[in-house]
Enzyme design. Structure first.
Site, PDB file in Angstrom:
ATOM      1  N   ASP A 118       0.248   6.834   5.318  1.00 41.77           N
ATOM      2  CA  ASP A 118      -0.012   5.497   5.850  1.00 41.77           C
ATOM      3  C   ASP A 118      -1.445   5.114   5.455  1.00 41.77           C
ATOM      4  O   ASP A 118      -2.345   5.056   6.291  1.00 41.77           O
ATOM      5  CB  ASP A 118       0.176   5.497   7.367  1.00 41.77           C
ATOM      6  CG  ASP A 118       1.602   5.852   7.751  1.00 41.77           C
ATOM      7  OD1 ASP A 118       2.442   4.956   7.811  1.00 41.77           O
ATOM      8  OD2 ASP A 118       1.884   7.056   7.945  1.00 41.77           O
ATOM      9  N   HIS A 172       3.822  15.839   9.701  1.00 44.02           N
ATOM     10  CA  HIS A 172       3.035  15.879  10.948  1.00 44.02           C
ATOM     11  C   HIS A 172       2.434  17.273  11.150  1.00 44.02           C
ATOM     12  O   HIS A 172       1.287  17.411  11.568  1.00 44.02           O
ATOM     13  CB  HIS A 172       3.920  15.561  12.166  1.00 44.02           C
ATOM     14  CG  HIS A 172       4.521  14.187  12.172  1.00 44.02           C
ATOM     15  ND1 HIS A 172       5.868  13.973  12.039  1.00 44.02           N
ATOM     16  CD2 HIS A 172       3.963  12.963  12.311  1.00 44.02           C
ATOM     17  CE1 HIS A 172       6.120  12.668  12.101  1.00 44.02           C
ATOM     18  NE2 HIS A 172       4.988  12.029  12.253  1.00 44.02           N
ATOM     19  N   LEU A 225       9.023  14.628  14.803  1.00 45.90           N
ATOM     20  CA  LEU A 225       8.067  15.345  13.956  1.00 45.90           C
ATOM     21  C   LEU A 225       8.735  16.059  12.784  1.00 45.90           C
ATOM     22  O   LEU A 225       9.836  16.583  12.903  1.00 45.90           O
ATOM     23  CB  LEU A 225       7.294  16.363  14.806  1.00 45.90           C
ATOM     24  CG  LEU A 225       6.488  15.769  15.968  1.00 45.90           C
ATOM     25  CD1 LEU A 225       5.714  16.868  16.692  1.00 45.90           C
ATOM     26  CD2 LEU A 225       5.543  14.669  15.516  1.00 45.90           C
TER      27      LEU A 225
HETATM   28  P1  AMP Z   1       3.988   8.586  12.593  1.00 43.57           P
HETATM   29  O1  AMP Z   1       4.536   9.494  13.632  1.00 43.57           O
HETATM   30  O2  AMP Z   1       4.949   8.270  11.507  1.00 43.57           O
HETATM   31  O3  AMP Z   1       3.285   7.397  13.156  1.00 43.57           O
HETATM   32  O4  AMP Z   1       2.866   9.423  11.860  1.00 43.57           O
HETATM   33  C1  AMP Z   1       1.860  10.093  12.556  1.00 43.57           C
HETATM   34  C2  AMP Z   1       0.833  10.582  11.567  1.00 43.57           C
HETATM   35  O5  AMP Z   1       1.445  11.461  10.636  1.00 43.57           O
HETATM   36  C3  AMP Z   1       0.215   9.428  10.754  1.00 43.57           C
HETATM   37  O6  AMP Z   1      -1.177   9.662  10.596  1.00 43.57           O
HETATM   38  C4  AMP Z   1       0.947   9.539   9.448  1.00 43.57           C
HETATM   39  O7  AMP Z   1       0.207   9.024   8.342  1.00 43.57           O
HETATM   40  C5  AMP Z   1       1.153  11.034   9.327  1.00 43.57           C
HETATM   41  N1  AMP Z   1       2.259  11.314   8.419  1.00 43.57           N
HETATM   42  C6  AMP Z   1       3.503  10.773   8.437  1.00 43.57           C
HETATM   43  N2  AMP Z   1       4.238  11.209   7.395  1.00 43.57           N
HETATM   44  C7  AMP Z   1       3.439  12.057   6.706  1.00 43.57           C
HETATM   45  C8  AMP Z   1       3.604  12.831   5.510  1.00 43.57           C
HETATM   46  N3  AMP Z   1       4.736  12.818   4.827  1.00 43.57           N
HETATM   47  N4  AMP Z   1       2.571  13.593   5.086  1.00 43.57           N
HETATM   48  C9  AMP Z   1       1.400  13.610   5.767  1.00 43.57           C
HETATM   49  N5  AMP Z   1       1.177  12.898   6.900  1.00 43.57           N
HETATM   50  C10 AMP Z   1       2.180  12.135   7.354  1.00 43.57           C
END
Ligand code: AMP
Length: 283
Positions: free
Chosen positions: A150, A37, A33
């Site tokens: 994403d 996140h 995280l």
């Molecule tokens: P992940 O753990 O990378 O699968 O991401 C989990 C959630 O966090 C997904 O909905 C991502 O789009 C969101 N997320 C990841 N990086 C960012 C960021 N830099 N800013 C905002 N949300 C993010």
């Protein structure tokens, strides 16, 4: 904060919260995280009474040659971050909890998964939608929070929820960035210092696109060429795609108008990074 490792336990905790009349917010993640996140958790804490964060590196959304094995797993640090952000429950299941038997039932959203990341990651979104459908069935949230980072994932999940009449709302939150513009990502950890420096060119290319569109450029190919020129300054970069699509249906645009999504994927060394911006180009 409770740590639930089983479906049964997280269901009990959510059931108790719901019977107290609480609104359930849900933030699905793969862990490692960062403040991107945290921004999603903050939003969930602000808007809901009971917040569940899942931490699960979902094997079915990784291709065979992708980074499933080396994906960073930092559960202890993640738990501290979740607790500090005001999370009520972290759901961190083991693989055999989520896919106990051979999985032969899939959620598969068509068309929206064909362009952009779908081109180089066949099967990726099928894994994403299936795990999200499973998690939504387990957590039964009122609102689930996803990141604009994403963008395609968010559009696909919204369509799945709509098409299958799933009783929850999807909220998409803005992308959080480093001071030089690089979007926060768990995969940024893979970059060495030169690659990290070069990675700032990703956002620079998106800003160049936004500026050109604001000054009236309507030709997607002009934007794409300008962005590729900027991205080609990254050493050892493999530009997977640079695309201009309609922000809602992800169709490639012949002429930039209305709400457009400028999206790209680039591999720096072995690290695949994605980013995007939304622009409103008017009529
Ligand atoms: P992940 O753990 O990378 O699968 O991401 C989990 C959630 O966090 C997904 O909905 C991502 O789009 C969101 N997320 C990841 N990086 C960012 C960021 N830099 N800013 C905002 N949300 C993010």
């Amino acid at each position: 904060m409770e740590l639930a490792k089983t479906i049964k336990y997280v269901r009990e905790l959510v059931k108790a919260a719901r019977s107290d009349g609480k609104k359930i917010g849900f933030v699905p993640t793969m862990g490692a995280l960062h403040i991107g996140h945290v921004s999603l958790i903050d939003r969930a804490v602000n808007e809901c009474d009971f917040v569940v964060v899942s931490i699960y590196v979902n094997p079915t959304q990784f291709g065979l040659s992708e980074d499933f094995e080396k994906y960073p797993r930092t559960l202890d640090a993640d738990l501290k971050i979740c607790e500090k952000a005001g999370t009520d429950v972290v759901f961190a299941p083991a693989d055999n909890e989520m896919y106990e038997y051979e999985n032969i039932t899939w959620d598969d959203t068509e068309k929206l998964t064909e362009p952009l990341c779908g081109q180089s990651r066949p099967g990726h979104f099928k894994g994403v939608t299936t795990i999200c459908a499973k998690l939504f069935n387990i957590v039964t949230p009122d609102i689930a929070y996803f990141g604009q980072k994403d963008a395609q994932q968010s559009v696909v999940i919204k369509k799945m929820v709509d098409d299958l009449d799933m009783p929850l709302q999807i909220t998409t939150c803005p992308t959080l960035r480093e001071p030089d513009g690089l979007a926060l990502s768990s995969r940024n950890k893979y970059l060495d210092s030169q690659q990290r420096k070069d990675a700032a060119l990703i956002y620079e290319s998106l800003q160049i696109a936004a500026e050109a569109i604001a000054h009236g450029t309507k030709e997607p190919q002009t934007i794409i060429d300008q962005m590729r020129t900027t991205l080609s300054r990254i050493k050892n970069a493999d530009i997977e795609y640079v695309s201009v699509v309609n922000a809602d249906n992800l169709r490639y645009l012949d002429k930039i108008a209305g709400k457009a999504l400028i999206a790209l994927a680039v591999k720096i060394g072995d690290t695949r990074l994605i980013d995007n911006i939304l622009v409103d180009a008017g009529e």
